[in-house]
Design a protein around this motif. Sequence first.
Motif, PDB file in Angstrom:
ATOM      1  N   PRO A 308      13.064 -18.688   3.413  1.00 31.01           N
ATOM      2  CA  PRO A 308      13.360 -20.080   3.070  1.00 31.01           C
ATOM      3  C   PRO A 308      12.358 -21.077   3.640  1.00 31.01           C
ATOM      4  N   ASP A 309      11.705 -20.727   4.754  1.00 31.78           N
ATOM      5  CA  ASP A 309      10.771 -21.652   5.382  1.00 31.78           C
ATOM      6  C   ASP A 309       9.368 -21.571   4.812  1.00 31.78           C
ATOM      7  N   ASP A 310       9.141 -20.646   3.858  1.00 30.62           N
ATOM      8  CA  ASP A 310       7.814 -20.515   3.273  1.00 30.62           C
ATOM      9  C   ASP A 310       7.430 -21.784   2.532  1.00 30.62           C
ATOM     10  N   ALA A 311       6.169 -22.213   2.690  1.00 28.40           N
ATOM     11  CA  ALA A 311       5.707 -23.439   2.030  1.00 28.40           C
ATOM     12  C   ALA A 311       5.688 -23.279   0.520  1.00 28.40           C
ATOM     13  N   ALA A 312       5.246 -22.120   0.051  1.00 30.35           N
ATOM     14  CA  ALA A 312       5.201 -21.844  -1.396  1.00 30.35           C
ATOM     15  C   ALA A 312       5.921 -20.531  -1.647  1.00 30.35           C
ATOM     16  N   PRO A 313       7.262 -20.571  -1.732  1.00 29.86           N
ATOM     17  CA  PRO A 313       8.033 -19.332  -1.887  1.00 29.86           C
ATOM     18  C   PRO A 313       7.723 -18.619  -3.193  1.00 29.86           C
ATOM     19  N   SER A 314       7.549 -17.327  -3.126  1.00 27.10           N
ATOM     20  CA  SER A 314       7.321 -16.523  -4.326  1.00 27.10           C
ATOM     21  C   SER A 314       7.886 -15.133  -4.079  1.00 27.10           C
ATOM     22  N   SER A 315       8.267 -14.480  -5.157  1.00 26.74           N
ATOM     23  CA  SER A 315       8.866 -13.155  -5.066  1.00 26.74           C
ATOM     24  C   SER A 315       7.816 -12.092  -5.325  1.00 26.74           C
ATOM     25  N   THR A 316       7.912 -11.002  -4.601  1.00 27.02           N
ATOM     26  CA  THR A 316       7.033  -9.858  -4.813  1.00 27.02           C
ATOM     27  C   THR A 316       7.891  -8.612  -4.949  1.00 27.02           C
ATOM     28  N   PHE A 317       7.476  -7.717  -5.807  1.00 22.26           N
ATOM     29  CA  PHE A 317       8.251  -6.511  -6.057  1.00 22.26           C
ATOM     30  C   PHE A 317       7.843  -5.412  -5.081  1.00 22.26           C
ATOM     31  N   LYS A 318       8.856  -4.734  -4.552  1.00 22.74           N
ATOM     32  CA  LYS A 318       8.646  -3.640  -3.618  1.00 22.74           C
ATOM     33  C   LYS A 318       9.408  -2.414  -4.116  1.00 22.74           C
ATOM     34  N   PHE A 319       8.923  -1.241  -3.693  1.00 22.49           N
ATOM     35  CA  PHE A 319       9.593   0.007  -4.024  1.00 22.49           C
ATOM     36  C   PHE A 319      10.115   0.596  -2.721  1.00 22.49           C
ATOM     37  N   LEU A 320      11.443   0.715  -2.608  1.00 21.47           N
ATOM     38  CA  LEU A 320      12.065   1.228  -1.394  1.00 21.47           C
ATOM     39  C   LEU A 320      12.473   2.682  -1.581  1.00 21.47           C
ATOM     40  N   ALA A 321      12.441   3.435  -0.484  1.00 21.55           N
ATOM     41  CA  ALA A 321      12.887   4.831  -0.517  1.00 21.55           C
ATOM     42  C   ALA A 321      13.589   5.158   0.791  1.00 21.55           C
ATOM     43  N   LEU A 322      14.743   5.812   0.678  1.00 16.44           N
ATOM     44  CA  LEU A 322      15.468   6.338   1.829  1.00 16.44           C
ATOM     45  C   LEU A 322      15.224   7.842   1.850  1.00 16.44           C
ATOM     46  N   ARG A 323      14.382   8.275   2.798  1.00 16.58           N
ATOM     47  CA  ARG A 323      14.001   9.685   2.831  1.00 16.58           C
ATOM     48  C   ARG A 323      13.968  10.195   4.260  1.00 16.58           C
ATOM     49  N   GLY A 324      14.706  11.277   4.524  1.00 16.07           N
ATOM     50  CA  GLY A 324      14.729  11.846   5.863  1.00 16.07           C
ATOM     51  C   GLY A 324      15.145  10.799   6.878  1.00 16.07           C
ATOM     52  N   PRO A 325      14.374  10.642   7.962  1.00 18.73           N
ATOM     53  CA  PRO A 325      14.730   9.654   8.992  1.00 18.73           C
ATOM     54  C   PRO A 325      14.224   8.247   8.707  1.00 18.73           C
ATOM     55  N   TRP A 326      13.555   8.047   7.558  1.00 19.44           N
ATOM     56  CA  TRP A 326      12.815   6.810   7.355  1.00 19.44           C
ATOM     57  C   TRP A 326      13.333   5.965   6.194  1.00 19.44           C
ATOM     58  N   LEU A 327      13.159   4.646   6.369  1.00 23.68           N
ATOM     59  CA  LEU A 327      13.212   3.690   5.265  1.00 23.68           C
ATOM     60  C   LEU A 327      11.775   3.317   4.950  1.00 23.68           C
ATOM     61  N   TYR A 328      11.310   3.650   3.731  1.00 24.25           N
ATOM     62  CA  TYR A 328       9.942   3.358   3.302  1.00 24.25           C
ATOM     63  C   TYR A 328       9.930   2.086   2.460  1.00 24.25           C
ATOM     64  N   ILE A 329       8.911   1.259   2.659  1.00 28.02           N
ATOM     65  CA  ILE A 329       8.669   0.103   1.795  1.00 28.02           C
ATOM     66  C   ILE A 329       7.260   0.251   1.228  1.00 28.02           C
ATOM     67  N   PHE A 330       7.177   0.399  -0.098  1.00 25.85           N
ATOM     68  CA  PHE A 330       5.899   0.601  -0.791  1.00 25.85           C
ATOM     69  C   PHE A 330       5.575  -0.607  -1.667  1.00 25.85           C
ATOM     70  N   ARG A 331       4.294  -0.775  -1.950  1.00 28.40           N
ATOM     71  CA  ARG A 331       3.865  -1.744  -2.957  1.00 28.40           C
ATOM     72  C   ARG A 331       4.063  -1.183  -4.361  1.00 28.40           C
ATOM     73  N   SER A 332       3.904   0.132  -4.497  1.00 34.49           N
ATOM     74  CA  SER A 332       4.082   0.810  -5.778  1.00 34.49           C
ATOM     75  C   SER A 332       4.718   2.169  -5.511  1.00 34.49           C
ATOM     76  N   PRO A 333       5.354   2.773  -6.494  1.00 36.74           N
ATOM     77  CA  PRO A 333       6.061   4.032  -6.271  1.00 36.74           C
ATOM     78  C   PRO A 333       5.139   5.156  -5.804  1.00 36.74           C
ATOM     79  N   PRO A 334       5.610   6.013  -4.907  1.00 38.04           N
ATOM     80  CA  PRO A 334       4.831   7.181  -4.481  1.00 38.04           C
ATOM     81  C   PRO A 334       4.879   8.265  -5.560  1.00 38.04           C
ATOM     82  N   VAL A 335       3.740   8.528  -6.175  1.00 42.92           N
ATOM     83  CA  VAL A 335       3.684   9.495  -7.268  1.00 42.92           C
ATOM     84  C   VAL A 335       3.322  10.881  -6.747  1.00 42.92           C
ATOM     85  N   SER A 336       2.385  10.946  -5.814  1.00 38.48           N
ATOM     86  CA  SER A 336       1.940  12.230  -5.275  1.00 38.48           C
ATOM     87  C   SER A 336       2.422  12.379  -3.834  1.00 38.48           C
ATOM     88  N   ALA A 337       2.257  13.599  -3.284  1.00 44.85           N
ATOM     89  CA  ALA A 337       2.646  13.844  -1.893  1.00 44.85           C
ATOM     90  C   ALA A 337       1.853  12.955  -0.947  1.00 44.85           C
TER      91      ALA A 337
END
Length: 537
Positions: A308-337
């Motif tokens: 809310p405090d951003d001077a020029a708020p804009s939305s960006t798309f992220k790809f989330l994954a719940l895998r093993g012990p981790w929460l991953y946040i990617f810019r684009s989907p993981p296609v390969s290992a």
Amino acid sequence: MNVTGKQLPEQIERPASLLVPTWTKSGIALLYNKETSNTYDVHLKLTKEVLTIQKLDVVCTRGGDPQLNHRTVVLRRQAAGGLGISIKGGAEHNVPVVISKMFKDQAADQTGKLFVGDAMLQINGINVEHCSHEEVVHLLRTAGEEVTITVRYLREVPSFLKLPLGSPVPPADQSSRVSSPLFDSGLHLNGNSSNTAPSSPSSPSANEPKYEKRWLDAVSLPLLMARVSKYKAGTDKLRSNSFEVCALDGTSINILQFCTAAESTDWLQAISTNISDLTLENMKMINRYCSPDDQIVHMGWVCGNPHPDDAAPSSTFKFLALRGPWLYIFRSPPVSATDWGQAETLYILYEVLFKVHKLWMAEDCWIQAKFYLGLQQDEELQDGEPFCFSILVGHGQSHTFSVEMTSDLAVWEKSFQRAVFMEVQRVGSKTYMCSSQSKVLCLTIDFGSGFTCSESSSKKILWRYKFSQLKGSSDDGKTRVKLLFKNAENKQIEMKELEFSNLTAVLHCIHSFIASKVASVDPVFVNSQSISGMYMS
């Protein structure tokens, strides 16, 4: 992150059961063109794997050269009905003049070579591609009894011209209307002569070319790892009755518009469902190559909401994954290992907190209750608010995301609970360094025994409590926390004050372990956690 040593598939595989296309939905929509800011009629065909966008075109089905993109047609003006066409458009609107109506059994209709949506290129050899509406009207009026026109079907006719998808149409009286580029200029194109002899209908020769108007495939958009969103790219604004569909490669972005919110939501649900089904199938195949400790519980696209405090708020798309012990946040989907090692950010699951934003009004609480019971249908919020959740991480930081539908929100919440539960059961315990009264200590949070505090050097146990003995806590929001335990023998409240370098992570871990402990005695929750049946079959 492959902890098993097994080789993961380098590319996303497609399940054999999904190779046979099955049409699941079709209909008419509008496709928005960013370059011209116009919308065009398109036909959508949705299968389990592909969204196909079709555009109308005129094709030569017999005789003639199918490679030619224009047709030349000779019209003989009739006393009643003139040329038998109405036109719209003009250079003043940066669009060509197009045939907007054709009248049954009149001159243009009898040729079988003209169609609604045909753009006029020439009239009696005169180029009219850049002429105004009035100039084309004048040429048609004064062209004589025999008029030769050259046309090309305009595949992307701006929707503001409001051309019907069918042709021809029944006769209509438009003789009194003044010509305008946004209205049909029709029967007044008869010319100046009032005693022209009527021409008799003639059937096209069997040797003459035959043309038909057909929907032709223009875009085939694979749905595997695709995303849909009502957000306008780079902003925090939601689209009205429309959404964009973007393929995995990120290059094919198509903005679809619909007449009503209900129709838009219906298509959004259908496309999202197919994307989710493909994602689940892909997760199952990846999980077959991984150990039980490295399973994918859920993954998918979300919209990262601006602060809310951003001077020029804009939305960006992220790809989330719940895998093993981790929460991953990617810019684009993981296609390969290898892609799994390229996450933008990752967090330990039991050290973060998932929080759903409650956006319903007080009088709509019954909707919220039905939603959690799985009874609520996907509907847009009345005031256009998105369905949001936050991931609270260490040092008081957080990420806020939104999804398109209530069902997406429910899946993320339940998946996060499941992933945390599985990870807590896997690790069993977690120990954090802390201090109290200048002494270096260790606090161990154990799924079976609860809390244990010991000296760091000697490992001497100072105190121990079960989870059920924790009756409250308070913290300074920085490093210090006070834990209130109930003594099992004298029933007195005992306070333990500790200091941590990352207090937020510790508090989230305590929450995760206690929540998992409670869930472990809930048979409904436990029975729903079969990872092998849900994600590996």
